[in-house]
Write an enzyme that holds these catalytic residues in place. Structure first.
Site, PDB file in Angstrom:
ATOM      1  N   ARG A  68      -4.464  10.698   1.221  1.00 51.59           N
ATOM      2  CA  ARG A  68      -4.580  10.249  -0.176  1.00 51.59           C
ATOM      3  C   ARG A  68      -5.920  10.605  -0.807  1.00 51.59           C
ATOM      4  O   ARG A  68      -6.008  10.703  -2.038  1.00 51.59           O
ATOM      5  CB  ARG A  68      -4.314   8.739  -0.268  1.00 51.59           C
ATOM      6  CG  ARG A  68      -2.836   8.420  -0.047  1.00 51.59           C
ATOM      7  CD  ARG A  68      -2.514   6.951  -0.165  1.00 51.59           C
ATOM      8  NE  ARG A  68      -1.060   6.758  -0.102  1.00 51.59           N
ATOM      9  CZ  ARG A  68      -0.463   5.614   0.166  1.00 51.59           C
ATOM     10  NH1 ARG A  68      -1.181   4.526   0.407  1.00 51.59           N
ATOM     11  NH2 ARG A  68       0.852   5.524   0.181  1.00 51.59           N
ATOM     12  N   ARG A  73       1.792  10.300  11.658  1.00 43.88           N
ATOM     13  CA  ARG A  73       0.862   9.166  11.558  1.00 43.88           C
ATOM     14  C   ARG A  73       0.530   8.543  12.915  1.00 43.88           C
ATOM     15  O   ARG A  73       1.370   8.510  13.812  1.00 43.88           O
ATOM     16  CB  ARG A  73       1.437   8.125  10.582  1.00 43.88           C
ATOM     17  CG  ARG A  73       1.571   8.752   9.197  1.00 43.88           C
ATOM     18  CD  ARG A  73       2.055   7.788   8.174  1.00 43.88           C
ATOM     19  NE  ARG A  73       1.122   6.707   7.962  1.00 43.88           N
ATOM     20  CZ  ARG A  73       1.393   5.629   7.241  1.00 43.88           C
ATOM     21  NH1 ARG A  73       2.577   5.515   6.673  1.00 43.88           N
ATOM     22  NH2 ARG A  73       0.494   4.690   7.082  1.00 43.88           N
ATOM     23  N   GLN A  95      -0.806  -4.208   9.674  1.00 44.53           N
ATOM     24  CA  GLN A  95       0.420  -3.832  10.382  1.00 44.53           C
ATOM     25  C   GLN A  95       0.251  -4.063  11.873  1.00 44.53           C
ATOM     26  O   GLN A  95       1.141  -4.594  12.542  1.00 44.53           O
ATOM     27  CB  GLN A  95       0.743  -2.357  10.133  1.00 44.53           C
ATOM     28  CG  GLN A  95       1.138  -2.060   8.704  1.00 44.53           C
ATOM     29  CD  GLN A  95       1.297  -0.573   8.436  1.00 44.53           C
ATOM     30  OE1 GLN A  95       0.968   0.255   9.275  1.00 44.53           O
ATOM     31  NE2 GLN A  95       1.790  -0.240   7.254  1.00 44.53           N
ATOM     32  N   ARG A 132       8.390  -8.239   6.654  1.00 41.22           N
ATOM     33  CA  ARG A 132       8.155  -9.311   7.638  1.00 41.22           C
ATOM     34  C   ARG A 132       9.287 -10.333   7.625  1.00 41.22           C
ATOM     35  O   ARG A 132       9.733 -10.794   8.665  1.00 41.22           O
ATOM     36  CB  ARG A 132       6.793  -9.965   7.366  1.00 41.22           C
ATOM     37  CG  ARG A 132       5.628  -9.029   7.767  1.00 41.22           C
ATOM     38  CD  ARG A 132       4.330  -9.488   7.161  1.00 41.22           C
ATOM     39  NE  ARG A 132       3.171  -8.759   7.673  1.00 41.22           N
ATOM     40  CZ  ARG A 132       2.717  -7.605   7.184  1.00 41.22           C
ATOM     41  NH1 ARG A 132       3.328  -7.018   6.164  1.00 41.22           N
ATOM     42  NH2 ARG A 132       1.648  -7.028   7.702  1.00 41.22           N
ATOM     43  N   SER A 190      -6.226  -3.457  10.483  1.00 43.23           N
ATOM     44  CA  SER A 190      -4.875  -3.097  10.038  1.00 43.23           C
ATOM     45  C   SER A 190      -3.954  -4.300  10.124  1.00 43.23           C
ATOM     46  O   SER A 190      -3.748  -4.872  11.196  1.00 43.23           O
ATOM     47  CB  SER A 190      -4.324  -1.952  10.899  1.00 43.23           C
ATOM     48  OG  SER A 190      -2.914  -1.908  10.777  1.00 43.23           O
ATOM     49  N   ASP A 250      -4.132   0.057  -0.673  1.00 43.49           N
ATOM     50  CA  ASP A 250      -2.964   0.655  -1.338  1.00 43.49           C
ATOM     51  C   ASP A 250      -3.180   0.875  -2.837  1.00 43.49           C
ATOM     52  O   ASP A 250      -2.404   1.585  -3.473  1.00 43.49           O
ATOM     53  CB  ASP A 250      -1.726  -0.235  -1.136  1.00 43.49           C
ATOM     54  CG  ASP A 250      -1.248  -0.216   0.306  1.00 43.49           C
ATOM     55  OD1 ASP A 250      -1.605   0.722   1.047  1.00 43.49           O
ATOM     56  OD2 ASP A 250      -0.527  -1.152   0.712  1.00 43.49           O
TER      57      ASP A 250
END
Ligand code: S3P
Length: 454
Positions: free
Chosen positions: A371, A145, A190, A30, A188, A340
């Protein structure tokens, strides 16, 4: 430990020492983007050493922003202001979903011309690129993705975006954006940052609502660079409003240590009663620090000293000591907050007394790898019993694991999570694709070696 490719991890007896972490990956992305569109110079200390954050810097350079790397993790950026330069070739985001998703918000606000007479010949060769659109590409993992989560709202703001069925590569034709009022269907950070960044270029006030509280580094960074925004809690999530046309100004800042990278060492310490670890200058942002509560609940003793604030981000020094290893359930808002760190928490779950159950985490299936599947497969190869659920994992406690030959699936967090699990296994573990750790933390294996006792 044998550091190379593949990496061999031998069992350890204890974890002791001090781990100083490179700057947080989320904040580094960022700051690099906002410093690029700010006016005047920025000096950023302790910029992430990860390849992902280098991808962001590479893309900013392709967009005409000049920056230089100095000693000691310092990056000096000359801001271009809100108007960037058309890139001569595709923007390569590498493995980084953060780069593609967040930067698409800035690219969507650029009005690059297709008229070669108006384009700057230093940057645009009409033979190689149509300067009207900007192409964003990624590696094999990133190309799988989902990007519809940014394409839909950016299109509603007026950008034209084509993709391969909602996946990269993206071709973005920027426009004079209109503000939107948008309730995000997925939690999210992001996407939230992407839309706040796009909101800077929009005509009017953009309002974004997130269903659950996600990391707020986008909001904190925008304020640090001088933007005004309003934030209001909506109960589970937040509503954020930002006015378009605000100009940013460069800053001098230091980025706190990466909390998600620290998670691997904290979990390693949790495995050994009697371990002792110090982690100075670590990010303590409350939207990220849920990890510390869960680790304390599991049994790690944690104390925080030297709390401080750096450009709105909380930072502190951590002392931790291993004690017991109870169990935990991670579900609902916690799963979004710990997204994460779940791979490493799951990787140590068999060694806990009651096990760990993860629910409401189906986003894990569309990260750098699936994952959930990667954790289940590798734990099973180490001899663990695991139940794989559509949205999580159920891992009983009280199990003992053996060393095995594992695959990182090209995913940095899987490589590092299983290096930690291997510390308490019987026998050696070999991790293929361990070099993927460099995506977020190139020095991970060396640093791990420094703090483990065999
Ligand atoms: C990030 C947000 C999370 C996280 C990623 C970094 C960020 O992704 O998994 O590693 O910096 O905003 P989502 O926004 O897709 O949940």
């Amino acid at each position: 430990m044998k550091i190379g490719s593949p990496v061999i991890v031998r069992p350890a007896r204890n974890v002791r020492g001090t781990v100083t972490l490179p700057g947080d990956k989320s904040i580094s992305h960022r700051y690099a983007m906002l410093a690029g569109i700010a006016e005047g110079p920025s000096r950023i200390e302790n910029y992430s050493t990860g390849a992902d954050c280098a991808s962001t810097l590479g893309c900013m350079r392709s967009l005409g922003v000049s920056w230089e790397k100095k000693d000691g993790g310092v990056i000096e950026v000359q801001g271009s202001g809100l108007a960037l330069t058309a890139p001569a070739s595709a923007l390569d985001c590498g493995n980084s979903g953060s780069t593609m998703r967040m930067l698409s918000g800035i690219v969507a606000g650029q009005k690059f011309t297709s008229d070669p007479k108006l384009a700057d010949p230093k940057f645009v060769d009409p033979k190689f690129a149509d300067p009207k659109f900007v192409e964003m590409i990624g590696d094999e993992s990133l190309s799988r993705r989902p990007m519809a989560r940014v394409i839909t709202p950016l299109t509603a703001m007026g950008a034209q975006i084509t993709s391969r069925d909602g996946k990269p590569p993206l071709r973005i034709t920027g426009a004079a954006l209109k503000a939107i009022d948008y309730a995000m269907p997925v939690a999210s950070a992001q996407v939230k940052s992407c839309l706040l960044f796009a909101g800077l270029f929009a005509d009017g006030e953009t309002r974004i609502e997130e269903p659950l509280r996600t990391r707020d580094h986008g909001e904190v960074a925008l304020r640090a660079f001088g933007a005004k925004l309003d934030r209001r809690s909506t109960g589970a999530g937040n509503e954020i409003r930002i006015r378009g046309g605000q100009r940013l100004r460069g800053i001098e800042a230091r980025i706190p240590g990466d909390l998600s990278s620290a998670a691997f060492f904290l979990c390693a310490a949790a495995l050994f009663p009697g371990s002792q670890l110090t982690v100075p200058s670590l990010l303590m942002n409350p939207t990220r620090a849920r990890l510390l509560d869960i680790l304390m609940q599991i049994g790690l003793r944690i104390s925080v000293t030297q709390l401080d604030e750096l450009h709105g981000e909380l930072v502190g020094s951590l002392q931790v000591e291993g004690a017991g290893l109870k169990g935990a359930t991670i579900a609902g808002a916690d799963s979004a907050a710990l997204i994460d760190e779940i791979p490493v928490l799951a990787a140590i779950a068999p060694y806990t007394e009651q096990g760990i159950e993860v629910r409401d985490a189906k986003e894990l299936r569309i990260k750098e790898s699936d994952r959930i599947a990667a954790v289940a497969a590798n734990l099973r190869l180490m001899g663990a019993q695991v139940e794989e659920l559509e949205d999580g994992l159920k891992i009983p406690g009280g199990q003992s694991l053996h060393g095995a030959e594992l695959d990182s699936c090209g995913d940095h967090r899987i490589a590092m999570a299983f290096a930690v699990a291997a510390l308490r296994a019987h026998g050696e573990t070999l991790i293929h694709g361990a070099e993927s750790a460099a995506i977020s933390y190139p020095a991970f294996f060396q640093t791990l070696e420094e703090v483990i006792e065999h």
